[in-house]
Design a protein around this motif. Structure first.
Motif, PDB file in Angstrom:
ATOM      1  N   MET A  41       0.841  -1.196   0.000  1.00 22.57           N
ATOM      2  CA  MET A  41       0.000   0.000   0.000  1.00 22.57           C
ATOM      3  C   MET A  41       0.878   1.249   0.000  1.00 22.57           C
ATOM      4  N   PRO A  42       0.808   2.078  -1.051  1.00 20.52           N
ATOM      5  CA  PRO A  42       1.489   3.374  -1.010  1.00 20.52           C
ATOM      6  C   PRO A  42       0.852   4.265   0.060  1.00 20.52           C
ATOM      7  N   ILE A  43       1.671   4.976   0.801  1.00 24.31           N
ATOM      8  CA  ILE A  43       1.186   5.834   1.882  1.00 24.31           C
ATOM      9  C   ILE A  43       0.828   7.206   1.303  1.00 24.31           C
ATOM     10  N   VAL A 101      -1.602   6.917  12.243  1.00 23.87           N
ATOM     11  CA  VAL A 101      -2.456   6.271  11.250  1.00 23.87           C
ATOM     12  C   VAL A 101      -1.897   6.612   9.877  1.00 23.87           C
ATOM     13  N   ILE A 102      -1.617   5.564   9.087  1.00 22.60           N
ATOM     14  CA  ILE A 102      -1.224   5.791   7.700  1.00 22.60           C
ATOM     15  C   ILE A 102      -2.444   5.533   6.824  1.00 22.60           C
ATOM     16  N   ILE A 103      -2.606   6.351   5.793  1.00 20.68           N
ATOM     17  CA  ILE A 103      -3.782   6.277   4.935  1.00 20.68           C
ATOM     18  C   ILE A 103      -3.332   5.968   3.514  1.00 20.68           C
ATOM     19  N   GLY A 104      -4.069   5.082   2.859  1.00 25.21           N
ATOM     20  CA  GLY A 104      -3.749   4.747   1.477  1.00 25.21           C
ATOM     21  C   GLY A 104      -4.748   3.764   0.894  1.00 25.21           C
ATOM     22  N   ARG A 105      -4.446   3.323  -0.321  1.00 23.94           N
ATOM     23  CA  ARG A 105      -5.292   2.360  -1.032  1.00 23.94           C
ATOM     24  C   ARG A 105      -4.497   1.078  -1.234  1.00 23.94           C
ATOM     25  N   VAL A 106      -5.050  -0.029  -0.789  1.00 32.64           N
ATOM     26  CA  VAL A 106      -4.361  -1.313  -0.890  1.00 32.64           C
ATOM     27  C   VAL A 106      -4.227  -1.698  -2.365  1.00 32.64           C
ATOM     28  N   GLU A 107      -2.986  -1.937  -2.796  1.00 32.05           N
ATOM     29  CA  GLU A 107      -2.717  -2.323  -4.184  1.00 32.05           C
ATOM     30  C   GLU A 107      -2.622  -3.830  -4.375  1.00 32.05           C
ATOM     31  N   ARG A 108      -2.205  -4.534  -3.304  1.00 31.49           N
ATOM     32  CA  ARG A 108      -1.987  -5.969  -3.446  1.00 31.49           C
ATOM     33  C   ARG A 108      -2.120  -6.629  -2.067  1.00 31.49           C
ATOM     34  N   GLY A 109      -2.639  -7.844  -2.055  1.00 25.24           N
ATOM     35  CA  GLY A 109      -2.708  -8.622  -0.819  1.00 25.24           C
ATOM     36  C   GLY A 109      -3.760  -8.137   0.155  1.00 25.24           C
ATOM     37  N   GLU A 110      -3.589  -8.552   1.412  1.00 22.26           N
ATOM     38  CA  GLU A 110      -4.494  -8.176   2.502  1.00 22.26           C
ATOM     39  C   GLU A 110      -3.684  -7.795   3.723  1.00 22.26           C
ATOM     40  N   VAL A 111      -4.321  -7.047   4.622  1.00 21.74           N
ATOM     41  CA  VAL A 111      -3.701  -6.709   5.901  1.00 21.74           C
ATOM     42  C   VAL A 111      -4.763  -6.803   6.986  1.00 21.74           C
ATOM     43  N   HIS A 112      -4.344  -7.268   8.158  1.00 20.35           N
ATOM     44  CA  HIS A 112      -5.243  -7.470   9.300  1.00 20.35           C
ATOM     45  C   HIS A 112      -4.626  -6.827  10.535  1.00 20.35           C
ATOM     46  N   GLY A 113      -5.469  -6.542  11.526  1.00 19.17           N
ATOM     47  CA  GLY A 113      -4.961  -6.098  12.809  1.00 19.17           C
ATOM     48  C   GLY A 113      -4.023  -7.158  13.377  1.00 19.17           C
ATOM     49  N   GLY A 114      -2.908  -6.727  13.935  1.00 22.20           N
ATOM     50  CA  GLY A 114      -1.919  -7.645  14.488  1.00 22.20           C
ATOM     51  C   GLY A 114      -0.780  -7.965  13.537  1.00 22.20           C
ATOM     52  N   ASP A 115      -0.953  -7.687  12.231  1.00 22.14           N
ATOM     53  CA  ASP A 115       0.108  -7.941  11.250  1.00 22.14           C
ATOM     54  C   ASP A 115       1.298  -7.024  11.503  1.00 22.14           C
ATOM     55  N   ALA A 173      -8.262  -5.358   5.329  1.00 24.38           N
ATOM     56  CA  ALA A 173      -8.306  -4.598   4.087  1.00 24.38           C
ATOM     57  C   ALA A 173      -7.740  -5.447   2.971  1.00 24.38           C
ATOM     58  N   SER A 174      -8.362  -5.344   1.804  1.00 32.35           N
ATOM     59  CA  SER A 174      -7.875  -6.063   0.638  1.00 32.35           C
ATOM     60  C   SER A 174      -7.795  -5.108  -0.545  1.00 32.35           C
ATOM     61  N   VAL A 175      -7.379  -5.635  -1.682  1.00 26.91           N
ATOM     62  CA  VAL A 175      -7.126  -4.826  -2.872  1.00 26.91           C
ATOM     63  C   VAL A 175      -8.277  -3.878  -3.187  1.00 26.91           C
ATOM     64  N   GLY A 176      -7.926  -2.610  -3.396  1.00 30.43           N
ATOM     65  CA  GLY A 176      -8.905  -1.591  -3.754  1.00 30.43           C
ATOM     66  C   GLY A 176      -9.484  -0.839  -2.587  1.00 30.43           C
ATOM     67  N   ASP A 177      -9.307  -1.342  -1.352  1.00 29.09           N
ATOM     68  CA  ASP A 177      -9.856  -0.662  -0.175  1.00 29.09           C
ATOM     69  C   ASP A 177      -9.024   0.573   0.168  1.00 29.09           C
ATOM     70  N   ASN A 178      -9.707   1.693   0.414  1.00 31.91           N
ATOM     71  CA  ASN A 178      -9.078   2.894   0.946  1.00 31.91           C
ATOM     72  C   ASN A 178      -9.197   2.815   2.455  1.00 31.91           C
ATOM     73  N   VAL A 179      -8.055   2.757   3.139  1.00 30.54           N
ATOM     74  CA  VAL A 179      -8.079   2.506   4.570  1.00 30.54           C
ATOM     75  C   VAL A 179      -7.069   3.364   5.314  1.00 30.54           C
ATOM     76  N   GLY A 180      -7.255   3.394   6.619  1.00 29.06           N
ATOM     77  CA  GLY A 180      -6.268   3.912   7.537  1.00 29.06           C
ATOM     78  C   GLY A 180      -5.792   2.742   8.378  1.00 29.06           C
ATOM     79  N   LEU A 181      -4.500   2.616   8.545  1.00 28.70           N
ATOM     80  CA  LEU A 181      -3.944   1.566   9.398  1.00 28.70           C
ATOM     81  C   LEU A 181      -3.384   2.220  10.644  1.00 28.70           C
ATOM     82  N   ARG A 182      -3.990   1.913  11.792  1.00 28.04           N
ATOM     83  CA  ARG A 182      -3.499   2.436  13.066  1.00 28.04           C
ATOM     84  C   ARG A 182      -2.307   1.593  13.476  1.00 28.04           C
ATOM     85  N   LEU A 183      -1.166   2.258  13.746  1.00 26.68           N
ATOM     86  CA  LEU A 183       0.088   1.546  13.977  1.00 26.68           C
ATOM     87  C   LEU A 183       0.611   1.692  15.388  1.00 26.68           C
TER      88      LEU A 183
END
Length: 122
Positions: A31-33, A44-58, A89-99
């Motif tokens: 995901m580009p930031i 919180v980083i914000i972006g659009r997922v380009e590939r794969g998935e991400v979950h809480g705890g990753d 979040a998966s491909v195409g989702d616009n999300v914020g990832l709390r880090l």
């Protein structure tokens, strides 16, 4: 007028959806930031997922400008909550990832967030 189908204008909602949806979601998370914000002392980083998935705890790798840092995803945040269980979040989702394990000053817009295993060390 060109006969090239890649230059044609979408004529239906399904054509538009195909145009806006990435071709493949296989591969590790990427995901580009697009923005970095601090909310309640959490980065919180914000972006659009380009590939794969991400979950809480990753654990993810944030890299750019010849630097890289590791962070843990505390939570996946959506602008519009889907309400379908544990957020991911998966491909195409616009999300914020709390880090966790990172400060906003350490990250720059334009960097890339990757699955930790996807980053090649050279």
């Amino acid at each position: 007028m060109s006969d090239d189908p890649s230059l044609s204008v979408p004529t239906s909602a399904s054509d538009l959806f195909r145009l806006l949806t990435p071709a493949s979601d296989s591969g590790p998370f990427r995901m580009p930031i697009e923005d970095v914000v601090t909310i309640n002392r959490r980065v919180v980083i914000i972006g659009r997922v380009e590939r794969g998935e991400v979950h809480g705890g990753d654990i993810i790798e944030l890299s750019g400008d010849g630097q890289s840092i590791t962070a843990r995803v505390v939570r996946v945040e959506f602008l519009c909550w889907r309400g379908d269980g544990e957020p991911s979040a998966s491909v195409g989702d616009n999300v914020g990832l709390r880090l966790a394990r990172v400060r906003a000053e350490q990250i720059r817009v334009g960097w890339i967030a990757n699955a930790q295993s996807a980053v090649e060390i050279s």
